[in-house]
Write a protein that holds these residues in place. Sequence first.
Motif, PDB file in Angstrom:
ATOM      1  N   PRO A 164       0.618  -0.830  -0.492  1.00  0.00           N
ATOM      2  CA  PRO A 164      -0.261  -0.176   0.174  1.00  0.00           C
ATOM      3  C   PRO A 164       0.296   1.467  -0.256  1.00  0.00           C
ATOM      4  CG  PRO A 164       0.092  -1.019   2.178  1.00  0.00           C
ATOM      5  CD  PRO A 164       0.391  -2.295   0.934  1.00  0.00           C
ATOM      6  N   PHE A 165       2.444   0.973   0.853  1.00  0.00           N
ATOM      7  CA  PHE A 165       2.570   2.499   0.660  1.00  0.00           C
ATOM      8  C   PHE A 165       3.492   2.959  -0.778  1.00  0.00           C
ATOM      9  CE2 PHE A 165       2.615   1.130   4.931  1.00  0.00           C
ATOM     10  CZ  PHE A 165       2.473   1.614   5.183  1.00  0.00           C
ATOM     11  N   LEU A 166       4.203   1.642  -1.554  1.00  0.00           N
ATOM     12  CA  LEU A 166       4.763   1.990  -2.375  1.00  0.00           C
ATOM     13  C   LEU A 166       3.478   2.407  -3.518  1.00  0.00           C
ATOM     14  CD1 LEU A 166       6.733   1.164  -4.677  1.00  0.00           C
ATOM     15  CD2 LEU A 166       6.290  -0.951  -5.082  1.00  0.00           C
ATOM     16  N   TYR A 167       2.346   1.745  -3.548  1.00  0.00           N
ATOM     17  CA  TYR A 167       0.915   2.228  -4.042  1.00  0.00           C
ATOM     18  C   TYR A 167       1.025   3.461  -4.575  1.00  0.00           C
ATOM     19  CZ  TYR A 167      -3.960   2.784  -6.471  1.00  0.00           C
ATOM     20  OH  TYR A 167      -4.602   2.714  -7.063  1.00  0.00           O
ATOM     21  N   ARG A 168       0.849   3.845  -2.842  1.00  0.00           N
ATOM     22  CA  ARG A 168       0.478   5.348  -2.929  1.00  0.00           C
ATOM     23  C   ARG A 168       1.371   5.834  -3.349  1.00  0.00           C
ATOM     24  NH1 ARG A 168      -0.592   7.367   3.516  1.00  0.00           N
ATOM     25  NH2 ARG A 168       1.998   7.018   3.423  1.00  0.00           N
ATOM     26  N   THR A 184       0.322   9.629  13.284  1.00  0.00           N
ATOM     27  CA  THR A 184      -0.151   8.146  12.850  1.00  0.00           C
ATOM     28  C   THR A 184       0.607   7.198  12.341  1.00  0.00           C
ATOM     29  OG1 THR A 184       1.093   9.121  10.046  1.00  0.00           O
ATOM     30  CG2 THR A 184      -0.992  10.674  10.435  1.00  0.00           C
ATOM     31  N   MET A 185       1.068   7.379  13.733  1.00  0.00           N
ATOM     32  CA  MET A 185       1.878   5.829  13.562  1.00  0.00           C
ATOM     33  C   MET A 185       1.503   4.224  13.760  1.00  0.00           C
ATOM     34  SD  MET A 185       4.482   3.605  13.325  1.00  0.00           S
ATOM     35  CE  MET A 185       6.221   4.442  11.971  1.00  0.00           C
ATOM     36  N   GLU A 186       0.305   4.694  15.480  1.00  0.00           N
ATOM     37  CA  GLU A 186      -1.111   4.743  15.830  1.00  0.00           C
ATOM     38  C   GLU A 186      -1.659   3.786  14.868  1.00  0.00           C
ATOM     39  OE1 GLU A 186      -2.372   6.265  19.474  1.00  0.00           O
ATOM     40  OE2 GLU A 186       0.064   6.428  20.206  1.00  0.00           O
ATOM     41  N   LEU A 187      -2.173   5.010  14.217  1.00  0.00           N
ATOM     42  CA  LEU A 187      -3.463   4.443  13.333  1.00  0.00           C
ATOM     43  C   LEU A 187      -2.679   3.067  12.003  1.00  0.00           C
ATOM     44  CD1 LEU A 187      -6.130   4.907  12.385  1.00  0.00           C
ATOM     45  CD2 LEU A 187      -5.171   6.818  10.853  1.00  0.00           C
ATOM     46  N   LEU A 188      -1.891   3.327  12.021  1.00  0.00           N
ATOM     47  CA  LEU A 188      -1.146   2.613  11.095  1.00  0.00           C
ATOM     48  C   LEU A 188      -0.818   1.147  11.727  1.00  0.00           C
ATOM     49  CD1 LEU A 188       1.414   4.274   9.096  1.00  0.00           C
ATOM     50  CD2 LEU A 188      -0.903   3.369   7.705  1.00  0.00           C
ATOM     51  N   THR A 199       1.862  -5.362   8.858  1.00  0.00           N
ATOM     52  CA  THR A 199       2.274  -5.634   9.836  1.00  0.00           C
ATOM     53  C   THR A 199       4.073  -4.824   9.982  1.00  0.00           C
ATOM     54  OG1 THR A 199       3.543  -6.524   8.439  1.00  0.00           O
ATOM     55  CG2 THR A 199       2.297  -8.593   9.823  1.00  0.00           C
ATOM     56  N   PRO A 200       4.124  -3.871  10.894  1.00  0.00           N
ATOM     57  CA  PRO A 200       5.365  -3.611  10.870  1.00  0.00           C
ATOM     58  C   PRO A 200       7.061  -4.466   9.579  1.00  0.00           C
ATOM     59  CG  PRO A 200       4.986  -4.238  12.695  1.00  0.00           C
ATOM     60  CD  PRO A 200       4.050  -5.056  12.383  1.00  0.00           C
ATOM     61  N   SER A 201       6.953  -5.178   9.708  1.00  0.00           N
ATOM     62  CA  SER A 201       7.872  -5.282   8.649  1.00  0.00           C
ATOM     63  C   SER A 201       6.969  -4.816   6.896  1.00  0.00           C
ATOM     64  CB  SER A 201       8.074  -6.646   8.627  1.00  0.00           C
ATOM     65  OG  SER A 201       8.074  -7.624   9.393  1.00  0.00           O
ATOM     66  N   GLN A 202       5.579  -5.154   6.944  1.00  0.00           N
ATOM     67  CA  GLN A 202       5.409  -4.368   5.869  1.00  0.00           C
ATOM     68  C   GLN A 202       5.522  -2.699   5.331  1.00  0.00           C
ATOM     69  OE1 GLN A 202       1.371  -6.219   5.705  1.00  0.00           O
ATOM     70  NE2 GLN A 202       1.832  -7.412   4.289  1.00  0.00           N
ATOM     71  N   ILE A 203       5.175  -1.857   6.839  1.00  0.00           N
ATOM     72  CA  ILE A 203       5.964  -0.524   7.251  1.00  0.00           C
ATOM     73  C   ILE A 203       6.902  -0.265   6.793  1.00  0.00           C
ATOM     74  CG2 ILE A 203       5.600   0.996   8.554  1.00  0.00           C
ATOM     75  CD1 ILE A 203       3.507   0.193  10.254  1.00  0.00           C
ATOM     76  N   VAL A 204       7.942  -0.887   6.284  1.00  0.00           N
ATOM     77  CA  VAL A 204       9.167  -1.187   6.573  1.00  0.00           C
ATOM     78  C   VAL A 204       9.366  -1.013   5.008  1.00  0.00           C
ATOM     79  CG1 VAL A 204      11.484  -1.847   7.266  1.00  0.00           C
ATOM     80  CG2 VAL A 204      10.013  -1.456   8.960  1.00  0.00           C
ATOM     81  N   ALA A 205       9.067  -1.960   4.741  1.00  0.00           N
ATOM     82  CA  ALA A 205       9.586  -3.055   3.178  1.00  0.00           C
ATOM     83  C   ALA A 205       8.880  -1.720   2.505  1.00  0.00           C
ATOM     84  CB  ALA A 205       9.181  -3.692   2.659  1.00  0.00           C
ATOM     85  N   GLY A 206       7.430  -1.333   2.960  1.00  0.00           N
ATOM     86  CA  GLY A 206       6.637  -0.461   2.100  1.00  0.00           C
ATOM     87  C   GLY A 206       7.399   1.257   1.610  1.00  0.00           C
ATOM     88  N   LYS A 207       7.318   1.840   3.097  1.00  0.00           N
ATOM     89  CA  LYS A 207       8.509   3.188   2.786  1.00  0.00           C
ATOM     90  C   LYS A 207       9.751   2.256   2.091  1.00  0.00           C
ATOM     91  CE  LYS A 207       5.387   5.112   5.594  1.00  0.00           C
ATOM     92  NZ  LYS A 207       4.906   6.353   5.639  1.00  0.00           N
ATOM     93  N   LEU A 208       9.911   1.494   2.165  1.00  0.00           N
ATOM     94  CA  LEU A 208      11.775   1.025   1.639  1.00  0.00           C
ATOM     95  C   LEU A 208      11.804   1.721  -0.315  1.00  0.00           C
ATOM     96  CD1 LEU A 208      14.900   0.685   1.383  1.00  0.00           C
ATOM     97  CD2 LEU A 208      14.195  -1.794   1.265  1.00  0.00           C
ATOM     98  N   LEU A 209      10.878   0.864  -0.425  1.00  0.00           N
ATOM     99  CA  LEU A 209      10.286   1.066  -1.690  1.00  0.00           C
ATOM    100  C   LEU A 209       9.632   2.085  -2.498  1.00  0.00           C
ATOM    101  CD1 LEU A 209       8.815  -2.435  -2.185  1.00  0.00           C
ATOM    102  CD2 LEU A 209      11.015  -2.301  -3.269  1.00  0.00           C
TER     103      LEU A 209
END
Length: 291
Positions: free
Chosen positions: A7-11, A93-97, A103-113
Motif C-alpha cells: 500500500p505504501f508503494l502504491y500510494r 499517524t503511526m498508531e493508526l497504521l 505489519t511492521p515489516s510491511q511498513i518498513v518494506a513499503g517505506k523503503l520501496l
Amino acid sequence: MKIQWNPFLYREMKRYAGSRSFYVWLVVYEIFLALVTGVGYNVVLRTGWAHIMDYSGAAYLYFILSGILGLTVLVMVPSVAAGSIASEWENQTMELLLTTAVTPSQIVAGKLLASICMAILLVIAGVPFLAVSFILGGIQQKHVLEFVLLMIIEAVFIGSIGVCMSAFSRKTDGAGVRSYLVTLGVSIGTPLIAGVVYIIINAYRGSRYMAGQGGLGEIMLILLCNPVVTTASLLTDQMGYGNKFQEILCVLGPVPDFFLEHWCLISAVVQLMISLVLLFISARRIKKYYL
C-alpha cells in the motif's frame, strides 16, 4: 490473478503519477543528461585538422554519465527515506497504521520501496543516454545492465540507512540530518579511517611497515560497505582499468586475491546483508513502539 501491491508503494507511485512537478523535474533531468551527452559526443566526434576521432572518449563519457546517475541515488535517496517513518511519528499517524492489518515489516518494506522508486526511475530514465555509447563501441549491453542492477542495490542500501534513521527519529529534520551523516560517514568516512590507521601505525612502527610490506591491507576491507567504491570498482572494471583499481586497494598492503577479483560482487552482497539487518532493526523499533 490480481497483484497485491504494497500500500505504501502504491500510494507513492500514485502520487508521482498525479504530480505535475514530478514530470517537470523528470523533463529537466532528461534535458540535463541530453546536454551532457551532446557536448560529450561533440568533443568525441570532433576531428579537427588531423581528421582523427578519439573513440576512447565514448567510454569516458559513459563514466561521467554513470557518475551523475550514481550521485543522483546518493543525494536523493537519504532525503526521501529519512522522512518515510519519521513523518508518521511527527504527524502522530503511526498508531493508526499499527491498528490496521499492515505489519511492521510491511511498513518498513513499503517505506523503503517508496523511498527508492523515484531514484530508480531517474536511473532508468538515464539508460538511453548510456546506451548511446553502443554507437561508438567500447561499452556493451551487459555493462549497462550491470550498472543499473548495482544502482538498485545501492539505492536499497542507502534507503535502508535512511529508513533506520527515520525509525529512531521523531522529527523529519533530525532524521534527514542523521541519514545524510551516516551516508557520508560510509562514503567518505571509511576511506578516512583507513588513511588515519595507516598514518598512525606507520608513525609508531617505522618505515619497515610501510605500505606493501606490512599487514595493513585488510583494513581496506571496510570499503566493502562503501557505495562509492563499489560503483568505482564496477566502472573501472568495465573500462579496462581493473588493475589500477586493485593497485589503489593495495596501497596499505596486500589484500586477499579473492576480494580483489570479486570486489564488486562481494561488496554488493555485504551491503544487501547490512540492509536486511537495518530493516529488521527498523521493524523491531516500530513493533516495540506498538507494544
